[in-house]
Design a protein around this motif. Structure first.
Motif, mmCIF file in Angstrom:
data_model
loop_
_atom_site.group_PDB
_atom_site.id
_atom_site.type_symbol
_atom_site.label_atom_id
_atom_site.label_comp_id
_atom_site.label_asym_id
_atom_site.label_seq_id
_atom_site.Cartn_x
_atom_site.Cartn_y
_atom_site.Cartn_z
ATOM 1 N N ARG A 1 0.826 -1.209 0.000
ATOM 2 C CA ARG A 1 0.000 0.000 0.000
ATOM 3 C C ARG A 1 0.857 1.253 0.000
ATOM 4 O O ARG A 1 1.800 1.377 0.775
ATOM 5 N N ILE A 2 0.511 2.194 -0.868
ATOM 6 C CA ILE A 2 1.167 3.485 -0.927
ATOM 7 C C ILE A 2 0.465 4.443 0.042
ATOM 8 O O ILE A 2 -0.763 4.520 0.073
ATOM 9 N N GLY A 3 1.238 5.171 0.820
ATOM 10 C CA GLY A 3 0.685 6.066 1.811
ATOM 11 C C GLY A 3 0.147 7.353 1.219
ATOM 12 O O GLY A 3 0.491 7.747 0.104
ATOM 13 N N THR A 4 -0.712 8.001 1.975
ATOM 14 C CA THR A 4 -1.330 9.253 1.577
ATOM 15 C C THR A 4 -1.018 10.330 2.607
ATOM 16 O O THR A 4 -0.405 10.068 3.652
ATOM 17 N N ALA A 5 -1.498 11.542 2.339
ATOM 18 C CA ALA A 5 -1.285 12.649 3.270
ATOM 19 C C ALA A 5 -1.860 12.346 4.646
ATOM 20 O O ALA A 5 -1.330 12.806 5.668
ATOM 21 N N GLN B 1 4.107 -5.352 13.697
ATOM 22 C CA GLN B 1 3.152 -4.535 12.954
ATOM 23 C C GLN B 1 3.824 -4.062 11.671
ATOM 24 O O GLN B 1 5.022 -4.262 11.459
ATOM 25 N N GLN B 2 3.057 -3.402 10.819
ATOM 26 C CA GLN B 2 3.615 -2.826 9.608
ATOM 27 C C GLN B 2 4.396 -1.556 9.943
ATOM 28 O O GLN B 2 4.114 -0.875 10.931
ATOM 29 N N TRP B 3 5.391 -1.267 9.096
ATOM 30 C CA TRP B 3 6.139 -0.025 9.192
ATOM 31 C C TRP B 3 5.856 0.805 7.939
ATOM 32 O O TRP B 3 5.690 0.263 6.842
ATOM 33 N N TRP B 4 5.827 2.120 8.108
ATOM 34 C CA TRP B 4 5.760 3.021 6.963
ATOM 35 C C TRP B 4 7.178 3.430 6.587
ATOM 36 O O TRP B 4 7.939 3.912 7.426
ATOM 37 N N LEU B 5 7.530 3.240 5.320
ATOM 38 C CA LEU B 5 8.855 3.586 4.809
ATOM 39 C C LEU B 5 8.730 4.782 3.879
ATOM 40 O O LEU B 5 7.945 4.742 2.924
ATOM 41 N N GLY B 6 9.488 5.844 4.137
ATOM 42 C CA GLY B 6 9.408 7.053 3.331
ATOM 43 C C GLY B 6 10.729 7.355 2.644
ATOM 44 O O GLY B 6 11.781 7.422 3.291
ATOM 45 N N TYR B 7 10.670 7.539 1.326
ATOM 46 C CA TYR B 7 11.869 7.801 0.524
ATOM 47 C C TYR B 7 11.785 9.198 -0.070
ATOM 48 O O TYR B 7 10.867 9.505 -0.841
ATOM 49 N N LEU B 8 12.747 10.048 0.275
ATOM 50 C CA LEU B 8 12.763 11.424 -0.198
ATOM 51 C C LEU B 8 13.082 11.466 -1.690
ATOM 52 O O LEU B 8 14.098 10.928 -2.138
ATOM 53 N N ASP B 9 12.218 12.104 -2.445
ATOM 54 C CA ASP B 9 12.384 12.182 -3.899
ATOM 55 C C ASP B 9 13.210 13.416 -4.240
ATOM 56 O O ASP B 9 12.696 14.517 -4.390
ATOM 57 N N THR B 10 14.521 13.224 -4.367
ATOM 58 C CA THR B 10 15.421 14.318 -4.737
ATOM 59 C C THR B 10 15.521 14.491 -6.244
ATOM 60 O O THR B 10 16.101 15.457 -6.723
ATOM 61 N N GLY B 11 14.991 13.533 -6.984
ATOM 62 C CA GLY B 11 15.144 13.532 -8.431
ATOM 63 C C GLY B 11 16.389 12.818 -8.896
ATOM 64 O O GLY B 11 16.574 12.604 -10.099
ATOM 65 N N ALA B 12 17.247 12.430 -7.945
ATOM 66 C CA ALA B 12 18.513 11.788 -8.326
ATOM 67 C C ALA B 12 18.805 10.529 -7.517
ATOM 68 O O ALA B 12 19.849 9.922 -7.712
ATOM 69 N N HIS B 13 17.886 10.127 -6.631
ATOM 70 C CA HIS B 13 18.140 8.971 -5.783
ATOM 71 C C HIS B 13 16.969 7.989 -5.840
ATOM 72 O O HIS B 13 15.844 8.361 -6.146
ATOM 73 N N ILE C 1 13.919 5.871 -5.080
ATOM 74 C CA ILE C 1 12.761 5.919 -4.176
ATOM 75 C C ILE C 1 11.947 4.630 -4.260
ATOM 76 O O ILE C 1 10.813 4.588 -3.791
ATOM 77 N N VAL C 2 12.517 3.595 -4.854
ATOM 78 C CA VAL C 2 11.973 2.235 -4.910
ATOM 79 C C VAL C 2 10.787 2.104 -5.868
ATOM 80 O O VAL C 2 10.768 1.202 -6.706
ATOM 81 N N PHE C 3 9.803 2.985 -5.763
ATOM 82 C CA PHE C 3 8.628 2.913 -6.622
ATOM 83 C C PHE C 3 8.436 4.232 -7.376
ATOM 84 O O PHE C 3 7.519 5.001 -7.073
ATOM 85 N N PRO C 4 9.303 4.538 -8.327
ATOM 86 C CA PRO C 4 9.154 5.800 -9.065
ATOM 87 C C PRO C 4 7.827 5.839 -9.815
ATOM 88 O O PRO C 4 7.370 4.830 -10.353
ATOM 89 N N GLY C 5 7.195 6.980 -9.813
ATOM 90 C CA GLY C 5 5.913 7.126 -10.502
ATOM 91 C C GLY C 5 4.719 6.965 -9.599
ATOM 92 O O GLY C 5 3.601 7.348 -9.968
#
Length: 266
Positions: free
Chosen positions: A79-83, A139-151, A153-157
């Motif tokens: 599942r992709i997280g939301t705001a 339990q589940q963990w939320w993993l957040g990848y900062l989108d710098t445009g150059a690194h 983020i595992v699931f681009p798009g």
């Protein structure tokens, strides 16, 4: 009616949903995030029931389609997280050099950590995750990848969320194993850890800001005591109003473009 089922791990009851177009062998099955192998007809995944009768639901209740906010990897759906999932962080941090620039001031204690001299990043990261996992109920963990445009983020798009100074993060619900294996390097160099991650119960938060060469954490005093006891973690307690930069380290200090303009750290 949808048949009810009991989670084989925690005993919670739920009603299954059948994904007709799914080829997934497993699915999350209860509010605690436990999952198990599906049974019955190939191509149909019960959610959340291992006891559901294989087959289509009645004509008056058509099968549910896979949620668009999901991605696929390792033969599974994530599942992709939301705001909503980061609303407790967004807008609740501070400006300046303190740890609360990364961690909302809602925790009992705060610390920083970074790889100690002579210890490889992978060894350090495994120690961090091992200490966190050992002191966190399953339990589940939320993993957040900062989108710098150059690194990576595992699931681009995939859809992103906005945090801090308008930065975009890819947020995905997974766990400790994925935190250590999915990524192929981050903006701080070698290593796989997400830039931000926390458990579903929000009992702690780990966050490394774009311009920092260390990682911040907010948690209970007991949790941080465990991290402090492991020399491979190299943790150091900080007060919420002191400069979080560990001795001997510096900020990279790039200008940060955000929705409210350009910010600089000193």
């Amino acid at each position: 009616m949808r048949p009810a089922a009991t989670c084989p791990r925690c005993g919670r009851r739920g009603s299954p949903v059948w994904y007709e177009d799914s080829a997934e062998p497993t699915a999350w099955g209860c509010p605690a995030g436990h999952r198990w192998s599906s049974t019955g007809r190939p191509g149909w995944t019960p959610y959340p029931s291992p006891a559901a009768v294989p087959g289509r639901l009645s004509a008056s209740e058509p099968p549910a389609r896979a949620h668009p906010g999901r991605v696929h990897r390792d033969g599974r759906s994530w599942r992709i997280g939301t705001a909503d999932d980061v609303a407790w962080i967004a807008g609740h941090t501070t400006h300046g050099p303190s740890v609360t620039a990364a961690i909302p001031p809602v925790f009992e204690a705060y610390a920083t950590f970074h790889p100690p001299d002579g210890v490889g990043v992978d060894v350090h990261e495994r120690a961090v995750v091992a200490e966190l996992a050992a002191r966190t109920p399953e339990q589940q963990w939320w993993l957040g990848y900062l989108d710098t445009g150059a690194h990576d983020i595992v699931f681009p798009g995939a859809a992103t969320v906005t945090l801090y100074w308008g930065w975009s993060y890819l947020l995905v619900e997974a766990g400790p194993e994925q935190a250590l294996t999915w990524r192929t390097g981050h903006l701080r160099g070698d290593g796989a850890l997400p830039d931000l991650f926390f458990p579903a119960d929000r009992s702690w938060l780990v966050s490394a800001l774009w311009d920092d060469t260390w990682t911040d954490i907010g948690a209970s005093a007991d949790m941080l005591a465990g991290l402090l006891s492991d020399p491979l973690v190299n943790a150091r307690l900080v007060d919420p109003d002191e400069d979080a930069c560990p001795p001997g380290l510096t900020r990279d200090c790039p200008p940060v473009q955000g929705t409210a303009g350009t910010a600089y750290f000193t």
